[in-house]
Enzyme design. Sequence first.
Site, PDB file in Angstrom:
ATOM      1  N   ARG A   1       0.899  -1.094   0.263  1.00 33.42           N
ATOM      2  CA  ARG A   1      -0.264  -0.010   0.461  1.00 33.42           C
ATOM      3  C   ARG A   1       1.499   1.554  -0.187  1.00 33.42           C
ATOM      4  O   ARG A   1       0.996   1.760   0.891  1.00 33.42           O
ATOM      5  CB  ARG A   1      -0.848   0.114   0.842  1.00 33.42           C
ATOM      6  CG  ARG A   1      -1.721   1.046   1.328  1.00 33.42           C
ATOM      7  CD  ARG A   1      -3.240   1.471   3.032  1.00 33.42           C
ATOM      8  NE  ARG A   1      -4.232   2.607   3.140  1.00 33.42           N
ATOM      9  CZ  ARG A   1      -3.676   3.445   3.298  1.00 33.42           C
ATOM     10  NH1 ARG A   1      -2.419   3.850   3.995  1.00 33.42           N
ATOM     11  NH2 ARG A   1      -4.351   4.266   3.255  1.00 33.42           N
TER      12      ARG A   1
ATOM     13  N   LYS B   1      -4.130   6.013   8.449  1.00 34.81           N
ATOM     14  CA  LYS B   1      -5.035   5.623   7.327  1.00 34.81           C
ATOM     15  C   LYS B   1      -5.050   7.450   7.186  1.00 34.81           C
ATOM     16  O   LYS B   1      -6.497   8.433   8.182  1.00 34.81           O
ATOM     17  CB  LYS B   1      -5.695   5.511   6.968  1.00 34.81           C
ATOM     18  CG  LYS B   1      -7.158   5.220   5.622  1.00 34.81           C
ATOM     19  CD  LYS B   1      -7.661   4.383   5.276  1.00 34.81           C
ATOM     20  CE  LYS B   1      -9.234   4.724   4.526  1.00 34.81           C
ATOM     21  NZ  LYS B   1      -8.424   5.182   2.711  1.00 34.81           N
TER      22      LYS B   1
ATOM     23  N   SER C   1     -13.313  -3.350   1.041  1.00 35.93           N
ATOM     24  CA  SER C   1     -13.538  -2.532   2.515  1.00 35.93           C
ATOM     25  C   SER C   1     -14.622  -2.199   2.500  1.00 35.93           C
ATOM     26  O   SER C   1     -15.293  -1.782   1.523  1.00 35.93           O
ATOM     27  CB  SER C   1     -12.355  -1.472   2.114  1.00 35.93           C
ATOM     28  OG  SER C   1     -11.768  -1.347   2.499  1.00 35.93           O
TER      29      SER C   1
HETATM   30  C1  LIG Z   1      -7.578  -5.424   4.606  1.00 36.62           C
HETATM   31  C2  LIG Z   1      -8.246  -4.021   4.325  1.00 36.62           C
HETATM   32  N1  LIG Z   1      -8.771  -3.738   4.263  1.00 36.62           N
HETATM   33  C3  LIG Z   1      -8.934  -2.352   4.413  1.00 36.62           C
HETATM   34  C4  LIG Z   1      -8.953  -1.491   3.497  1.00 36.62           C
HETATM   35  C5  LIG Z   1      -8.905   0.068   3.615  1.00 36.62           C
HETATM   36  O1  LIG Z   1      -9.365  -0.152   1.773  1.00 36.62           O
HETATM   37  P1  LIG Z   1      -9.457   1.093   1.727  1.00 36.62           P
HETATM   38  O2  LIG Z   1     -10.832   1.924   2.517  1.00 36.62           O
HETATM   39  O3  LIG Z   1      -9.942   1.120  -0.268  1.00 36.62           O
HETATM   40  O4  LIG Z   1      -8.600   2.705   1.628  1.00 36.62           O
HETATM   41  P2  LIG Z   1      -6.794   2.425   1.506  1.00 36.62           P
HETATM   42  O5  LIG Z   1      -6.316   1.435   1.605  1.00 36.62           O
HETATM   43  O6  LIG Z   1      -6.987   2.216  -0.456  1.00 36.62           O
HETATM   44  O7  LIG Z   1      -6.504   3.946   1.602  1.00 36.62           O
HETATM   45  C6  LIG Z   1      -6.799  -2.243   3.357  1.00 36.62           C
HETATM   46  N2  LIG Z   1      -6.029  -1.334   2.119  1.00 36.62           N
HETATM   47  N3  LIG Z   1      -7.317  -3.050   3.491  1.00 36.62           N
HETATM   48  C1  LIG Z   2      -5.588   1.208   5.951  1.00 31.69           C
HETATM   49  C2  LIG Z   2      -6.483   0.902   6.390  1.00 31.69           C
HETATM   50  N1  LIG Z   2      -7.992   1.042   6.527  1.00 31.69           N
HETATM   51  C3  LIG Z   2      -8.317   1.290   7.410  1.00 31.69           C
HETATM   52  C4  LIG Z   2     -10.211   1.031   7.575  1.00 31.69           C
HETATM   53  O1  LIG Z   2     -11.060   1.258   8.234  1.00 31.69           O
HETATM   54  O2  LIG Z   2     -10.558   0.644   6.403  1.00 31.69           O
HETATM   55  S1  LIG Z   2      -7.656   1.528   8.476  1.00 31.69           S
HETATM   56  C5  LIG Z   2      -6.672   2.361   7.646  1.00 31.69           C
HETATM   57  C6  LIG Z   2      -5.348   2.554   8.742  1.00 31.69           C
HETATM   58  C7  LIG Z   2      -4.524   1.048   8.938  1.00 31.69           C
HETATM   59  O3  LIG Z   2      -3.322   1.391   9.848  1.00 31.69           O
HETATM   60  P1  LIG Z   2      -2.959   1.455  11.274  1.00 31.69           P
HETATM   61  O4  LIG Z   2      -2.635  -0.455  11.832  1.00 31.69           O
HETATM   62  O5  LIG Z   2      -1.775   1.760  11.642  1.00 31.69           O
HETATM   63  O6  LIG Z   2      -3.818   1.848  12.652  1.00 31.69           O
END
Ligand SMILES: Cc1ncc(COP(=O)(O)OP(=O)(O)O)c(N)n1
Ligand SMILES: Cc1nc(C(=O)O)sc1CCOP(=O)(O)O
Length: 201
Positions: free
Chosen positions: A36, A136, A107
């Site tokens: 990512r 995020k 998601s």
């Molecule tokens: C395993 C997993 N779950 C949720 C997310 C979040 O995807 P998304 O809402 O498209 O946000 P971004 O990661 O693209 O900013 C994820 N990446 N992985």
């Molecule tokens: C990539 C991402 N997606 C989210 C969602 O809610 O879909 S939260 C998130 C960030 C996760 O990072 P951390 O483990 O440091 O909190």
Amino acid sequence: MNLRKYFIMGSQNCDHSPEDILEEAAKAGITAFQFREKGGGSLTGQDKLALGYRLRNICARHHVLFFVNDDIDLAEPLEADGIHVGQDDMRPEKVKEMYPNKIIGLSVSNQKEVENSPIQLADYLGAGPIFTTSTKEDAKQAVGTEWIKTLKQQYPGTPIVGIGGITEQNAAFVMEAGADGVAVISAIAGADNIETVIRRL
Ligand SMILES: Cc1ncc(COP(=O)(O)OP(=O)(O)O)c(N)n1
Ligand SMILES: Cc1nc(C(=O)O)sc1CCOP(=O)(O)O
Ligand SMILES: [Mg+2]
């Protein structure tokens, strides 16, 4: 498909070499990895692709599932096992059409998103943010572990990973709510001792 310890990372999450961090995490037992490369300070173009290759190879050597986030054009050159898309990304129908044999992760953060999504096309669901996260930039409000219970009741046959603010201290609550795995960025990328954190997750 083992999503029990799902590590997500890009170079913007790392204070030292992403390759070293992933190598250590892979040796310590992560089961899946998502590339990512996104947000402030992230790589683009050829630099992004080159890092993707190196991370993909680490996963291959350790038999860790490799996913790409958002950027579906990377899926083929990186020979990804799967692609993770969210509500603002390419629709799962289109991803399936382009890559019928790859794993699709989707998601879902609330019931409205579920109703607007082709859940039957998703091989797993990412449910979150379960807890507050600052990783995020555009994260939604935390939904709590109840969201996992709600999704599991509706889709008992679909694997679910919790994401957002998950640490070695709270991962057990996510699993107790019915998740099939925990997806983390900072808990591993920012860990002083990656091996210990992964064991405890
Ligand atoms: C395993 C997993 N779950 C949720 C997310 C979040 O995807 P998304 O809402 O498209 O946000 P971004 O990661 O693209 O900013 C994820 N990446 N992985
Ligand atoms: C990539 C991402 N997606 C989210 C969602 O809610 O879909 S939260 C998130 C960030 C996760 O990072 P951390 O483990 O440091 O909190
Ligand atoms: Mg996305």
